[in-house]
Design a protein around this motif. Structure first.
Motif, PDB file in Angstrom:
ATOM      1  N   ASP A   8       0.850  -1.186   0.000  1.00 17.72           N
ATOM      2  CA  ASP A   8       0.000   0.000   0.000  1.00 17.72           C
ATOM      3  C   ASP A   8       0.892   1.244   0.000  1.00 17.72           C
ATOM      4  OD1 ASP A   8      -1.757   2.105   0.556  1.00 17.72           O
ATOM      5  OD2 ASP A   8      -2.993   0.879   1.884  1.00 17.72           O
ATOM      6  N   LEU A   9       0.882   2.003  -1.094  1.00 17.65           N
ATOM      7  CA  LEU A   9       1.719   3.203  -1.223  1.00 17.65           C
ATOM      8  C   LEU A   9       1.442   4.243  -0.139  1.00 17.65           C
ATOM      9  CD1 LEU A   9       1.880   3.857  -5.065  1.00 17.65           C
ATOM     10  CD2 LEU A   9       3.804   3.517  -3.525  1.00 17.65           C
ATOM     11  N   ASN A  10       0.232   4.251   0.401  1.00 18.60           N
ATOM     12  CA  ASN A  10      -0.126   5.231   1.423  1.00 18.60           C
ATOM     13  C   ASN A  10       0.441   4.891   2.798  1.00 18.60           C
ATOM     14  OD1 ASN A  10      -1.692   6.768  -0.415  1.00 18.60           O
ATOM     15  ND2 ASN A  10      -3.351   5.287  -0.193  1.00 18.60           N
ATOM     16  N   LYS A  11       1.035   3.713   2.943  1.00 13.33           N
ATOM     17  CA  LYS A  11       1.501   3.279   4.257  1.00 13.33           C
ATOM     18  C   LYS A  11       3.018   3.129   4.363  1.00 13.33           C
ATOM     19  CE  LYS A  11      -2.773   0.857   5.325  1.00 13.33           C
ATOM     20  NZ  LYS A  11      -3.362  -0.448   5.670  1.00 13.33           N
ATOM     21  N   ILE A  12       3.748   3.533   3.330  1.00 14.51           N
ATOM     22  CA  ILE A  12       5.205   3.401   3.385  1.00 14.51           C
ATOM     23  C   ILE A  12       5.848   4.772   3.590  1.00 14.51           C
ATOM     24  CG2 ILE A  12       5.247   1.246   2.084  1.00 14.51           C
ATOM     25  CD1 ILE A  12       6.037   2.770  -0.403  1.00 14.51           C
ATOM     26  N   PRO A  13       7.042   4.815   4.208  1.00 15.15           N
ATOM     27  CA  PRO A  13       7.646   6.092   4.586  1.00 15.15           C
ATOM     28  C   PRO A  13       8.135   6.942   3.419  1.00 15.15           C
ATOM     29  CG  PRO A  13       9.157   4.294   5.065  1.00 15.15           C
ATOM     30  CD  PRO A  13       7.862   3.670   4.637  1.00 15.15           C
ATOM     31  N   GLU A  14       8.398   6.326   2.270  1.00 18.99           N
ATOM     32  CA  GLU A  14       8.958   7.051   1.136  1.00 18.99           C
ATOM     33  C   GLU A  14       8.484   6.381  -0.151  1.00 18.99           C
ATOM     34  OE1 GLU A  14      13.376   6.666  -0.027  1.00 18.99           O
ATOM     35  OE2 GLU A  14      13.281   8.445   1.239  1.00 18.99           O
ATOM     36  N   GLN A  15       8.068   7.180  -1.103  1.00 24.02           N
ATOM     37  CA  GLN A  15       7.609   6.636  -2.380  1.00 24.02           C
ATOM     38  C   GLN A  15       8.778   5.985  -3.118  1.00 24.02           C
ATOM     39  OE1 GLN A  15       4.189   6.676  -3.263  1.00 24.02           O
ATOM     40  NE2 GLN A  15       4.275   7.183  -1.110  1.00 24.02           N
ATOM     41  N   PRO A  16       8.552   4.849  -3.779  1.00 17.92           N
ATOM     42  CA  PRO A  16       9.640   4.170  -4.494  1.00 17.92           C
ATOM     43  C   PRO A  16      10.063   4.946  -5.739  1.00 17.92           C
ATOM     44  CG  PRO A  16       7.565   3.039  -4.865  1.00 17.92           C
ATOM     45  CD  PRO A  16       7.292   4.109  -3.855  1.00 17.92           C
ATOM     46  N   CYS A  17      11.367   5.026  -5.965  1.00 24.91           N
ATOM     47  CA  CYS A  17      11.860   5.675  -7.182  1.00 24.91           C
ATOM     48  C   CYS A  17      11.629   4.728  -8.362  1.00 24.91           C
ATOM     49  CB  CYS A  17      13.334   6.042  -7.031  1.00 24.91           C
ATOM     50  SG  CYS A  17      14.449   4.629  -6.972  1.00 24.91           S
ATOM     51  N   GLU A  18      11.743   5.255  -9.564  1.00 21.23           N
ATOM     52  CA  GLU A  18      11.483   4.449 -10.771  1.00 21.23           C
ATOM     53  C   GLU A  18      12.445   3.271 -10.888  1.00 21.23           C
ATOM     54  OE1 GLU A  18       8.811   4.568 -12.732  1.00 21.23           O
ATOM     55  OE2 GLU A  18       8.129   6.105 -11.338  1.00 21.23           O
ATOM     56  N   ASP A  19      13.725   3.460 -10.526  1.00 23.71           N
ATOM     57  CA  ASP A  19      14.694   2.361 -10.589  1.00 23.71           C
ATOM     58  C   ASP A  19      14.314   1.229  -9.634  1.00 23.71           C
ATOM     59  OD1 ASP A  19      16.221   3.488 -12.564  1.00 23.71           O
ATOM     60  OD2 ASP A  19      17.841   4.147 -11.242  1.00 23.71           O
ATOM     61  N   ALA A  20      13.840   1.586  -8.445  1.00 20.09           N
ATOM     62  CA  ALA A  20      13.432   0.564  -7.475  1.00 20.09           C
ATOM     63  C   ALA A  20      12.200  -0.182  -7.971  1.00 20.09           C
ATOM     64  CB  ALA A  20      13.159   1.195  -6.114  1.00 20.09           C
ATOM     65  N   LYS A  21      11.237   0.542  -8.538  1.00 20.79           N
ATOM     66  CA  LYS A  21      10.046  -0.103  -9.098  1.00 20.79           C
ATOM     67  C   LYS A  21      10.430  -1.089 -10.199  1.00 20.79           C
ATOM     68  CE  LYS A  21       6.614   3.566  -8.459  1.00 20.79           C
ATOM     69  NZ  LYS A  21       5.748   4.500  -9.191  1.00 20.79           N
ATOM     70  N   THR A  22      11.358  -0.667 -11.053  1.00 22.00           N
ATOM     71  CA  THR A  22      11.810  -1.526 -12.147  1.00 22.00           C
ATOM     72  C   THR A  22      12.510  -2.771 -11.615  1.00 22.00           C
ATOM     73  OG1 THR A  22      12.052   0.375 -13.610  1.00 22.00           O
ATOM     74  CG2 THR A  22      13.257  -1.617 -14.222  1.00 22.00           C
ATOM     75  N   ALA A  23      13.364  -2.598 -10.605  1.00 20.55           N
ATOM     76  CA  ALA A  23      14.087  -3.737 -10.031  1.00 20.55           C
ATOM     77  C   ALA A  23      13.140  -4.745  -9.390  1.00 20.55           C
ATOM     78  CB  ALA A  23      15.104  -3.240  -9.002  1.00 20.55           C
ATOM     79  N   LEU A  24      12.023  -4.283  -8.849  1.00 15.71           N
ATOM     80  CA  LEU A  24      11.077  -5.156  -8.154  1.00 15.71           C
ATOM     81  C   LEU A  24       9.911  -5.588  -9.040  1.00 15.71           C
ATOM     82  CD1 LEU A  24      11.015  -3.220  -4.766  1.00 15.71           C
ATOM     83  CD2 LEU A  24      12.260  -5.324  -5.286  1.00 15.71           C
ATOM     84  N   LEU A  25       9.893  -5.138 -10.281  1.00 15.76           N
ATOM     85  CA  LEU A  25       8.804  -5.426 -11.215  1.00 15.76           C
ATOM     86  C   LEU A  25       8.557  -6.933 -11.348  1.00 15.76           C
ATOM     87  CD1 LEU A  25       6.870  -3.962 -13.164  1.00 15.76           C
ATOM     88  CD2 LEU A  25       8.551  -4.395 -14.964  1.00 15.76           C
ATOM     89  N   GLY A  26       7.304  -7.300 -11.273  1.00 13.21           N
ATOM     90  CA  GLY A  26       6.925  -8.712 -11.395  1.00 13.21           C
ATOM     91  C   GLY A  26       6.908  -9.451 -10.070  1.00 13.21           C
ATOM     92  N   ARG A  27       7.487  -8.833  -9.036  1.00 19.10           N
ATOM     93  CA  ARG A  27       7.501  -9.471  -7.716  1.00 19.10           C
ATOM     94  C   ARG A  27       6.761  -8.637  -6.683  1.00 19.10           C
ATOM     95  NH1 ARG A  27      12.218  -9.883  -5.253  1.00 19.10           N
ATOM     96  NH2 ARG A  27      13.281  -8.321  -6.473  1.00 19.10           N
ATOM     97  N   VAL A  28       6.991  -7.328  -6.706  1.00 16.49           N
ATOM     98  CA  VAL A  28       6.372  -6.425  -5.744  1.00 16.49           C
ATOM     99  C   VAL A  28       5.559  -5.390  -6.511  1.00 16.49           C
ATOM    100  CG1 VAL A  28       6.757  -4.749  -3.904  1.00 16.49           C
ATOM    101  CG2 VAL A  28       8.229  -6.756  -4.065  1.00 16.49           C
ATOM    102  N   LEU A  29       4.293  -5.264  -6.151  1.00 12.00           N
ATOM    103  CA  LEU A  29       3.409  -4.304  -6.802  1.00 12.00           C
ATOM    104  C   LEU A  29       3.038  -3.228  -5.781  1.00 12.00           C
ATOM    105  CD1 LEU A  29       1.646  -3.502  -9.230  1.00 12.00           C
ATOM    106  CD2 LEU A  29      -0.130  -4.985  -8.313  1.00 12.00           C
ATOM    107  N   PHE A  30       3.257  -1.965  -6.154  1.00 14.60           N
ATOM    108  CA  PHE A  30       2.911  -0.834  -5.297  1.00 14.60           C
ATOM    109  C   PHE A  30       1.548  -0.325  -5.720  1.00 14.60           C
ATOM    110  CE2 PHE A  30       7.520  -1.054  -5.299  1.00 14.60           C
ATOM    111  CZ  PHE A  30       7.799  -0.985  -3.940  1.00 14.60           C
ATOM    112  N   MET A  31       0.573  -0.309  -4.790  1.00 10.47           N
ATOM    113  CA  MET A  31      -0.805   0.047  -5.099  1.00 10.47           C
ATOM    114  C   MET A  31      -1.295   1.177  -4.205  1.00 10.47           C
ATOM    115  SD  MET A  31      -2.222  -3.859  -5.127  1.00 10.47           S
ATOM    116  CE  MET A  31      -3.812  -3.489  -5.790  1.00 10.47           C
ATOM    117  N   LYS A  32      -2.245   1.976  -4.722  1.00  3.32           N
ATOM    118  CA  LYS A  32      -2.886   3.021  -3.911  1.00  3.32           C
ATOM    119  C   LYS A  32      -4.208   2.522  -3.413  1.00  3.32           C
ATOM    120  CE  LYS A  32      -0.678   7.096  -5.590  1.00  3.32           C
ATOM    121  NZ  LYS A  32      -0.775   8.456  -5.899  1.00  3.32           N
TER     122      LYS A  32
END
Length: 126
Positions: free
Chosen positions: A102-126
Motif C-alpha cells: 500500500d503506497l499510502n503506508k510506506i515512509p517514502e515513495q519508491p523511485c522508478e529504478d526501485a520499481k523496475t528492479a522489483l517489477l513482477g515481484r512487488v506491486l505498489f498500489m494506492k
C-alpha cells in the motif's frame, strides 16, 4: 545496571493484500539516524537490498536502504515488512520479496529504478 523502557503497540501494516512471500534478513544499522528518543528505527516499507551484493544470492549479506536512482539502476531486492530497531547494532527483520504494498503506508515513495528492479515481484498500489 542499564534499564530499557519499551512500549508495545500494534504492528504497522504495509500490505495491500494478505498474500505475500518474505525471507528473514539482517538489517544493517549503518547510516541510520537516531530519533528524538535516541532510537534508530528502520521503518516498515523501506526498500532494501544487500549492502555490497545481492542478499537473495547470499543470505549472510546485511540489507540497507536501496531506494535511489542511479545510472546503473537500483539494487532493490525487496521491502522491509515491519519496523526494525537497530539502535544497538544490526537486527533481524523480514524482507518482502513478493506481494502487494500500500503506497499510502510506506515512509517514502519508491523511485522508478526501485520499481523496475522489483517489477513482477512487488506491486505498489494506492
Amino acid at each position: 545496571m542499564k534499564f530499557i523502557k519499551k512500549s508495545y503497540g500494534g504492528v504497522k501494516e504495509i500490505l495491500k493484500t494478505k498474500n505475500f512471500e518474505g525471507i528473514p534478513v539482517m538489517v544493517d544499522d549503518t547510516g541510520i539516524t537516531a530519533d528524538s528518543n535516541g532510537n534508530k528505527i528502520v521503518k516498515a516499507g523501506t526498500i532494501i537490498g544487500g549492502s555490497t551484493k545481492p542478499t537473495l544470492l547470499n543470505e549472510n549479506e546485511p540489507v540497507v536502504k536501496k531506494n535511489t536512482q542511479s545510472s546503473t539502476g537500483s539494487d532493490a531486492e525487496g521491502v522491509l515488512l515491519y519496523d526494525v530497531n537497530v539502535t544497538y547494532g544490526p537486527a533481524s527483520g523480514s524482507m518482502l520479496i513478493k506481494g502487494n504494498i500500500d503506497l499510502n503506508k510506506i515512509p517514502e515513495q519508491p523511485c522508478e529504478d526501485a520499481k523496475t528492479a522489483l517489477l513482477g515481484r512487488v506491486l505498489f498500489m494506492k
